[in-house]
Design an enzyme around this catalytic site. Structure first.
Site, short mmCIF file in Angstrom:
data_model
loop_
_atom_site.label_atom_id
_atom_site.label_comp_id
_atom_site.label_asym_id
_atom_site.label_seq_id
_atom_site.Cartn_x
_atom_site.Cartn_y
_atom_site.Cartn_z
N TYR A 72 0.77 -1.14 -0.09
CA TYR A 72 0.00 -0.01 -0.06
C TYR A 72 0.87 1.29 0.04
O TYR A 72 0.53 2.21 -0.81
CB TYR A 72 -1.02 -0.08 1.04
CG TYR A 72 -2.24 1.10 1.17
CD1 TYR A 72 -3.24 0.85 0.64
CD2 TYR A 72 -1.69 2.31 1.58
CE1 TYR A 72 -4.13 2.00 0.79
CE2 TYR A 72 -2.48 3.29 1.39
CZ TYR A 72 -3.88 3.11 0.96
OH TYR A 72 -4.98 3.94 1.18
N PHE A 124 -7.32 19.76 -24.79
CA PHE A 124 -7.90 18.48 -24.90
C PHE A 124 -9.24 18.74 -24.14
O PHE A 124 -9.64 19.47 -23.29
CB PHE A 124 -7.11 17.33 -24.48
CG PHE A 124 -7.74 16.09 -24.68
CD1 PHE A 124 -7.89 15.62 -26.08
CD2 PHE A 124 -8.39 15.36 -23.86
CE1 PHE A 124 -8.78 14.42 -26.63
CE2 PHE A 124 -8.81 14.08 -24.08
CZ PHE A 124 -9.02 13.84 -25.55
N ASP A 125 -10.36 17.90 -24.77
CA ASP A 125 -11.56 17.87 -24.23
C ASP A 125 -12.04 17.79 -22.69
O ASP A 125 -12.39 18.45 -22.06
CB ASP A 125 -12.59 17.13 -25.08
CG ASP A 125 -12.48 15.74 -24.88
OD1 ASP A 125 -11.21 15.27 -24.91
OD2 ASP A 125 -13.19 14.86 -25.44
N ASP A 215 0.73 19.61 -20.63
CA ASP A 215 -0.30 18.44 -20.91
C ASP A 215 0.41 17.37 -21.71
O ASP A 215 0.46 17.58 -22.90
CB ASP A 215 -1.48 18.54 -21.55
CG ASP A 215 -2.40 17.49 -21.79
OD1 ASP A 215 -2.06 16.38 -21.40
OD2 ASP A 215 -3.68 17.86 -22.32
N ALA A 217 0.83 13.97 -22.66
CA ALA A 217 0.30 12.68 -23.28
C ALA A 217 1.27 12.24 -24.44
O ALA A 217 1.86 10.82 -24.11
CB ALA A 217 -1.06 12.74 -23.47
N LYS A 258 -0.78 6.93 -23.46
CA LYS A 258 -0.14 7.30 -24.83
C LYS A 258 1.32 6.92 -25.00
O LYS A 258 1.68 5.73 -25.14
CB LYS A 258 -0.51 8.80 -25.08
CG LYS A 258 -1.94 8.82 -25.62
CD LYS A 258 -2.77 9.26 -24.36
CE LYS A 258 -4.18 9.71 -24.88
NZ LYS A 258 -5.23 10.05 -23.52
N HIS A 450 -20.16 13.83 -26.18
CA HIS A 450 -19.83 12.85 -27.25
C HIS A 450 -19.65 11.28 -26.91
O HIS A 450 -20.15 10.49 -27.85
CB HIS A 450 -18.70 13.06 -28.02
CG HIS A 450 -17.45 13.14 -27.16
ND1 HIS A 450 -17.10 14.36 -26.25
CD2 HIS A 450 -16.36 12.41 -27.15
CE1 HIS A 450 -16.25 13.85 -25.51
NE2 HIS A 450 -15.48 12.96 -26.23
#
Ligand code: F0G
Length: 458
Positions: A72, A124-125, A215, A217, A258, A450
């Site tokens: 843990y 990004f969304d 960001d 990714a 990614k 979406h």
């Protein structure tokens, strides 16, 4: 004879996929309420919905899975991940999260408040969703060239410095918690940001006392484009480029699904111990204790190894070449695509493909459905449906570009699959004038609609 290009890996395990008939696909997609997310994966032949979490892990990653430490607190897997992150990115502090949007949720909980403005390059969304959910505003400062798919520009992910500075001037620093640089910029077509642009954004951010958050990714694909397109970096290694890129940031959120080539995982990287302390509180609340944050030990091990795999030049060259092969086949066939080709996906320009269709009938979604019906190929709409309604007026927001994205999973499909996909798209292109009407929405969620939207044919 000059030896041709060949992949930098061989195959150890395979998964069977099945073709279907056009009649089957027509009935399945109707049942799915014309939402490609509602399809079962076995109703799809080549699945290019996303490159996120869909990659094939290497033998080195699989062997790391067996060494996972599921303690843990203080697991060795945590330290493996910490070492890999600090070696590859240079960020001394990190928090594991279960995926990229969880990293956004945790970091933005510590940094973003109602009324804030968050400039960046075409957020990004989920990033935009997490900003708007906090009653703050994302301000798109991407260069205008990004929105002309015919224009050849090596770094269509770049931030327009004049747009950025006018935002930084218009609001007090206390209202701008960060500038977000998305590498590569998914929304504009998997397009890279140049090193020079990052350097200039950081200098401007310093001048106004604002933090820069990546960001990240697809940071390794971005580094590949810097190496192959930006003067002065030809002889620099991918890892050296990555270290310089991140030196221009105060932190990063990462969807490891990614460029760390894992099926699930994410993290936050930070430089400031105080911000790390604040974010840790939210990590414990939302994700888990700070040494596992929603990930199992084995997944942290695979992620650590994936950061090394994903920053090898030969791997990146194989990957980017495959994406470019699909792009080239379409481009040569006259299909309008975002040019130059992006790192993880080929984006078809739906407005130029179906110029006669009114935007109220969801042009990109209509086209994505046609591609599925034609060949069982699943792409994704990056257009009006994904853009959601304006949070204030509740009107549809029509983005600059209506695109269908074909995202290529890492190390999964062969070049023959790319040829199959290209033929599918070219067949639809040949009969484009017969596509006379689109779709209307019959049910939708208030945000990120979406994923669950239901549609009917007009
Ligand atoms: N940032 C970028 C640039 C992304 O492309 C994504 C996800 C995220 C953040 C969120 O990460 O999915 O791990 O929570 N993009 C996927 C896609 C979903 O298909 O482009 P996540």
């Amino acid at each position: 004879m000059e030896l041709p290009f060949a992949e930098s890996y061989k195959i150890k395990m395979v998964e069977t996929i099945r073709k279907s008939s056009r009649a089957e696909r027509e009935s399945w997609i109707k049942e799915a309420k014309y939402n490609l997310f509602n399809l079962r994966s076995d109703q799809v032949f080549v699945d290019l919905l996303t490159d996120s979490g869909t990659g094939a892990m290497s033998d080195r990653q699989w062997s790391e899975m067996m060494l996972g430490d599921e303690s843990y607190a203080g697991a060795s897997s945590y330290y493996k991940m910490k070492n890999a992150i600090s070696e590859i990115t240079g960020f001394p502090y990190f928090l594991p999260t279960h995926q990229g949007r969880a990293a956004e949720n945790v970091l933005f909980s510590a940094m973003v408040k109602a009324g804030d403005k968050v400039p960046g390059n075409a957020h990004f969304d989920t990033t935009k969703g997490h900003i708007e959910f906090r009653k703050a505003t994302a301000i798109d400062c991407t260069i205008d060239e990004a929105y002309d798919t015919t224009l050849d520009h090596p770094f269509k992910g770049n931030i327009d410095l004049a747009k950025l500075e006018s935002t930084l001037r218009a609001y007090p620093a206390s209202q701008i918690p960060m500038i977000i640089i998305t590498i590569t910029c998914n929304t504009s077509g998997g397009q890279p940001v140049s090193m020079q642009n990052m350097r200039e954004v950081k200098a401007m951010a310093d001048k106004y006392g604002i933090k820069v958050i990546f960001d990240a990714a697809r940071f390794a694909e971005n580094a590949y484009f810097i190496k192959t397109r930006e003067k002065g970096y030809e002889d620099t290694t991918i890892r050296e480029i990555v270290r310089e890129m991140f030196s221009y940031g105060d932190g990063m959120t990462m969807s490891s699904k990614k460029d760390a080539i894992v099926n699930m995982g994410g993290f936050i990287g930070l430089r400031d111990p105080e911000l790390f302390r604040q974010a840790s509180v939210f990590n414990i609340m939302f994700e888990g204790y700070i040494t596992y944050g929603g990930m199992s030990g084995r997944d942290m091990n695979a992620l650590a190894q994936g950061l090394y795999d994903g920053t090898e030049f030969d791997y990146l060259e194989t990957r980017i070449n495959q994406v470019a092969l699909l792009g080239k086949l379409l481009h040569e066939g006259g299909v309008p695509v975002q040019y130059p080709f992006g790192g993880h996906a080929i984006f078809v320009d739906a407005k130029r493909f179906l110029p006669h269709l009114p935007r109220e009938q969801y042009i990109a979604q209509t086209l994505a459905l046609e591609f599925y019906i034609e060949g069982g190929v699943r792409g994704v709409e990056i257009g009006t449906i994904m853009a959601d309604r304006d949070p204030v007026t509740r009107e549809d927001r029509y983005p600059g570009l209506e695109m269908v994205r074909f995202a290529i999973p890492r190390r999964v499909y062969s070049d023959n699959h790319m040829r199959y996909v290209a033929a599918t798209i070219l067949n639809v292109f040949a009969r484009r004038n017969t596509i006379k009407t689109g779709y209307r929405i019959v049910a939708e969620a208030p945000i990120l609609r979406h994923f669950t939207v239901a549609l009917e044919k007009i």
